[in-house]
Design an enzyme around this catalytic site. Structure first.
Site, PDB file in Angstrom:
ATOM      1  N   HIS A  28       1.214  -3.817   1.572  1.00  0.00           N
ATOM      2  CA  HIS A  28       2.155  -3.645   0.450  1.00  0.00           C
ATOM      3  C   HIS A  28       1.499  -4.163  -0.823  1.00  0.00           C
ATOM      4  O   HIS A  28       1.642  -5.320  -1.185  1.00  0.00           O
ATOM      5  CB  HIS A  28       3.464  -4.398   0.760  1.00  0.00           C
ATOM      6  CG  HIS A  28       4.558  -4.170  -0.238  1.00  0.00           C
ATOM      7  ND1 HIS A  28       5.890  -4.374   0.063  1.00  0.00           N
ATOM      8  CD2 HIS A  28       4.541  -3.778  -1.535  1.00  0.00           C
ATOM      9  CE1 HIS A  28       6.635  -4.110  -0.994  1.00  0.00           C
ATOM     10  NE2 HIS A  28       5.837  -3.761  -1.988  1.00  0.00           N
ATOM     11  N   HIS A  30       0.810  -2.466  -4.715  1.00  0.00           N
ATOM     12  CA  HIS A  30       0.843  -1.361  -5.683  1.00  0.00           C
ATOM     13  C   HIS A  30      -0.445  -1.481  -6.479  1.00  0.00           C
ATOM     14  O   HIS A  30      -0.644  -2.499  -7.161  1.00  0.00           O
ATOM     15  CB  HIS A  30       2.052  -1.487  -6.617  1.00  0.00           C
ATOM     16  CG  HIS A  30       3.347  -1.500  -5.876  1.00  0.00           C
ATOM     17  ND1 HIS A  30       4.121  -0.378  -5.718  1.00  0.00           N
ATOM     18  CD2 HIS A  30       3.983  -2.496  -5.210  1.00  0.00           C
ATOM     19  CE1 HIS A  30       5.188  -0.684  -5.008  1.00  0.00           C
ATOM     20  NE2 HIS A  30       5.131  -1.965  -4.682  1.00  0.00           N
ATOM     21  N   HIS A 208      10.625   1.090  -0.003  1.00  0.00           N
ATOM     22  CA  HIS A 208      11.157  -0.203  -0.419  1.00  0.00           C
ATOM     23  C   HIS A 208      12.658  -0.189  -0.142  1.00  0.00           C
ATOM     24  O   HIS A 208      13.354   0.761  -0.527  1.00  0.00           O
ATOM     25  CB  HIS A 208      10.952  -0.415  -1.923  1.00  0.00           C
ATOM     26  CG  HIS A 208       9.554  -0.777  -2.315  1.00  0.00           C
ATOM     27  ND1 HIS A 208       8.462  -0.031  -1.960  1.00  0.00           N
ATOM     28  CD2 HIS A 208       9.076  -1.822  -3.062  1.00  0.00           C
ATOM     29  CE1 HIS A 208       7.366  -0.598  -2.465  1.00  0.00           C
ATOM     30  NE2 HIS A 208       7.711  -1.680  -3.137  1.00  0.00           N
ATOM     31  N   GLU A 211      15.051  -5.235  -1.152  1.00  0.00           N
ATOM     32  CA  GLU A 211      14.344  -6.197  -2.015  1.00  0.00           C
ATOM     33  C   GLU A 211      15.424  -6.864  -2.874  1.00  0.00           C
ATOM     34  O   GLU A 211      15.721  -8.042  -2.711  1.00  0.00           O
ATOM     35  CB  GLU A 211      13.312  -5.472  -2.891  1.00  0.00           C
ATOM     36  CG  GLU A 211      12.576  -6.392  -3.861  1.00  0.00           C
ATOM     37  CD  GLU A 211      11.615  -5.631  -4.797  1.00  0.00           C
ATOM     38  OE1 GLU A 211      11.688  -4.399  -4.896  1.00  0.00           O
ATOM     39  OE2 GLU A 211      10.790  -6.318  -5.447  1.00  0.00           O
ATOM     40  N   ASP A 289       2.083  -7.381  -3.135  1.00  0.00           N
ATOM     41  CA  ASP A 289       2.929  -6.524  -3.977  1.00  0.00           C
ATOM     42  C   ASP A 289       2.238  -6.144  -5.294  1.00  0.00           C
ATOM     43  O   ASP A 289       1.718  -5.036  -5.408  1.00  0.00           O
ATOM     44  CB  ASP A 289       4.289  -7.195  -4.243  1.00  0.00           C
ATOM     45  CG  ASP A 289       5.410  -6.204  -4.517  1.00  0.00           C
ATOM     46  OD1 ASP A 289       5.164  -4.989  -4.423  1.00  0.00           O
ATOM     47  OD2 ASP A 289       6.537  -6.644  -4.809  1.00  0.00           O
ATOM     48  N   ASP A 290       2.261  -7.036  -6.270  1.00  0.00           N
ATOM     49  CA  ASP A 290       1.638  -6.780  -7.582  1.00  0.00           C
ATOM     50  C   ASP A 290       0.909  -8.060  -8.003  1.00  0.00           C
ATOM     51  O   ASP A 290       1.380  -8.799  -8.875  1.00  0.00           O
ATOM     52  CB  ASP A 290       2.728  -6.430  -8.615  1.00  0.00           C
ATOM     53  CG  ASP A 290       3.504  -5.196  -8.209  1.00  0.00           C
ATOM     54  OD1 ASP A 290       2.987  -4.077  -8.410  1.00  0.00           O
ATOM     55  OD2 ASP A 290       4.618  -5.343  -7.661  1.00  0.00           O
TER      56      ASP A 290
END
Ligand code: HPA
Ligand code: ZN
Length: 351
Positions: A28, A30, A208, A211, A289-290
Site C-alpha cells: 500500500h 501511492h 480503500h 479508512e 501509504d504516502d
C-alpha cells in the site's frame, strides 16, 4: 517450514534492528505520495511549473493535516509537476532506492492516472515511466515490483470506465485496479460495474475501505466489488461480525499506521488497533501509504508502531509473513521470500 516456524525470544532493545533487517513486502504505497518536496521542486524547475510555495521548507511545513481531504488537496497539487515519462520514472526510482534500504524486497505500487490525464499527460507517459522503473528495480536493486491502477472515487464511474479504456493498451504493464481518494460519500457500490468489468478482464482487485468510512464500506467492497484485499480497513474493529468475516476468509488489510496518525484517524499511535487486528487473527500488514507526506517509509512505520503499542517479535514475524502471503506474486516466489524471512529470524536469534 514457515507454518511451524518458532519465533525465538528477542530482547526489546533488539527489536528495532530486527524490524529493520527483516525482508518485507509493501502493498500500500501511492507512488505519487512518495514524491519528496526536494523532488517536487527539482521537477517543477525542470518542467517550468510554478509552485505556490517559496521553498522546500515552506512546502514541507504545509504538511499538517486534519483529515484525508486536507491531505488530498496538497497531494494532488504536488503531483502537478509530473509531465514527462522520465518524471514518473525518477519518482518511482527514488521510492525503490529508499524502499530497498528498508529491506523491502517486493512492492505493489498504486498510481492515480486520472490525476495526470486530467492535466493532458497521456496514459502511455504515466504507465511507461512507472513500468520502466519497476523493471529496473528488479534488475538493479533486487526489488520485485508491479503496478495497480487506482480509480479516483470522487470522480464518476463513467470517468473510471474511460480511464480503464485508455489503460487497456498497456494492460500487460499493471496487475490490478484499486479505489482511492475521498472515501466518505463515495461508497464502493458507485464503482460496481467498472470493478465487474475489471474482474472479467482478469485484473486483481483491491479498494480503500474503512479508512475514514464506516465498516459498511468494507462489506460492500468485499461483496459488491469482490476485492481480494482491503486497503486500510482499520474501522473493521467497530463491527464484530465483519472481524469474523475478515479472519475466516483471510482477507488481507493493508494497514498504514503513520498515515492513520497524520490524517487524525487515531489520536496517537498508542491507540492504534493494529495489535487488536492481529490478535483477532486478521491478516494485517504494515505499509507507508504516502511516505513523503506522513513522515516515514516502511521501517519508520514498523519501529514507531511497535514502540508505541508494545508489539513483539512474534508480531513482527507475522506482519512480514502476511505481507508476502497477501501479495500478488507467484506461489514459488512467495515460498522463496518466506524461506528468506525464516532464515533472517533464525540468523538474528543466533547472533
Ligand atoms: N486514502 C485515500 N486516497 C489516497 C490516500 C489515502 O490514504 N493516499 C493517496 N490517495
Ligand atoms: Zn492509500
Amino acid at each position: 517450514m514457515s507454518l511451524n516456524f518458532q519465533v525465538p525470544p528477542v530482547a526489546a532493545g533488539r527489536l528495532p534492528e530486527l524490524l529493520n533487517i527483516m525482508p518485507k513486502a509493501e502493498l500500500h504505497i501511492h507512488i505519487e505520495g512518495s514524491l519528496e518536496p526536494e523532488l517536487i521542486f527539482a521537477l517543477a524547475s525542470r518542467n517550468g511549473v510554478a509552485l505556490p510555495y517559496a521553498s522546500v521548507e515552506a512546502l514541507r511545513s504545509a504538511y499538517a493535516f486534519s483529515n484525508l481531504q486536507s491531505f488530498l488537496d496538497i497531494y494532488y497539487a504536488g503531483a502537478s509537476v509530473l509531465l514527462e515519462e522520465q518524471d514518473f520514472y525518477d519518482m518511482a526510482r527514488a521510492y525503490f532506492v529508499r524502499a530497498a534500504q528498508d529491506n523491502v524486497v517486493h512492492a505493489e505500487l498504486f498510481f492515480d492516472p486520472q490525476t495526470h490525464t486530467a492535466r493532458g499527460v497521456s496514459m502511455e507517459t504515466v504507465i511507461n515511466g512507472l513500468h520502466r522503473a519497476c523493471v529496473d528495480a528488479q534488475a538493479e536493486l533486487g526489488v520485485s515490483a508491479s503496478l495497480i491502477l487506482c480509480f479516483l472515487r470522487h470522480l464518476s464511474e463513467e470517468d473510471a470506465f474511460a480511464t480503464l479504456e485508455q489503460a487497456l493498451p498497456f494492460q500487460d504493464k499493471f496487475i490490478g485496479v484499486g479505489l482511492d481518494s475521498g472515501e466518505v460519500g463515495n461508497p464502493p457500490e458507485k464503482f460496481a460495474r467498472v470493478f465487474a468489468r475489471c474482474r472479467e478482464l482478469g485484473f486483481h482487485l483491491v479498494a480503500h475501505a474503512g479508512e475514514e468510512g464506516p465498516p459498511a464500506y468494507i462489506w460492500t467492497a468485499l461483496d459488491l466489488l469482490k476485492v481480494e484485499r482491503i486497503d486500510h480497513g482499520v474501522q473493521a474493529s467497530r463491527d464484530a461480525a465483519l472481524m469474523r468475516r475478515l479472519a475466516q476468509d483471510r482477507i488481507p488489510l493493508t494497514v498504514c499506521p503513520l498515515s492513520n496518525l497524520k490524517l487524525c484517524v487515531v489520536p496517537d499511535l498508542a491507540s492504534h488497533n493494529l495489535r487488536e487486528l492481529l490478535d483477532a487473527g486478521l491478516m494485517a500488514t504494515v505499509n507507508s501509504d504516502d511516505p513523503a507526506y506522513f513522515g516515514g517509509y516502511m521501517n519508520e512505520n514498523f519501529t514507531q508502531t511497535f514502540a508505541a503499542t508494545g508489539l513483539t517479535a512474534q508480531h513482527a514475524y507475522q506482519l512480514a509473513r502476511n505481507s508476502f502471503e497477501a501479495s500478488f506474486i507467484e506461489a514459488s516466489d512467495k515460498q522463496r521470500y518466506l524461506a528468506r524471512l525464516d532464515e533472517t529470524f533464525a540468523r538474528f536469534a543466533s547472533a
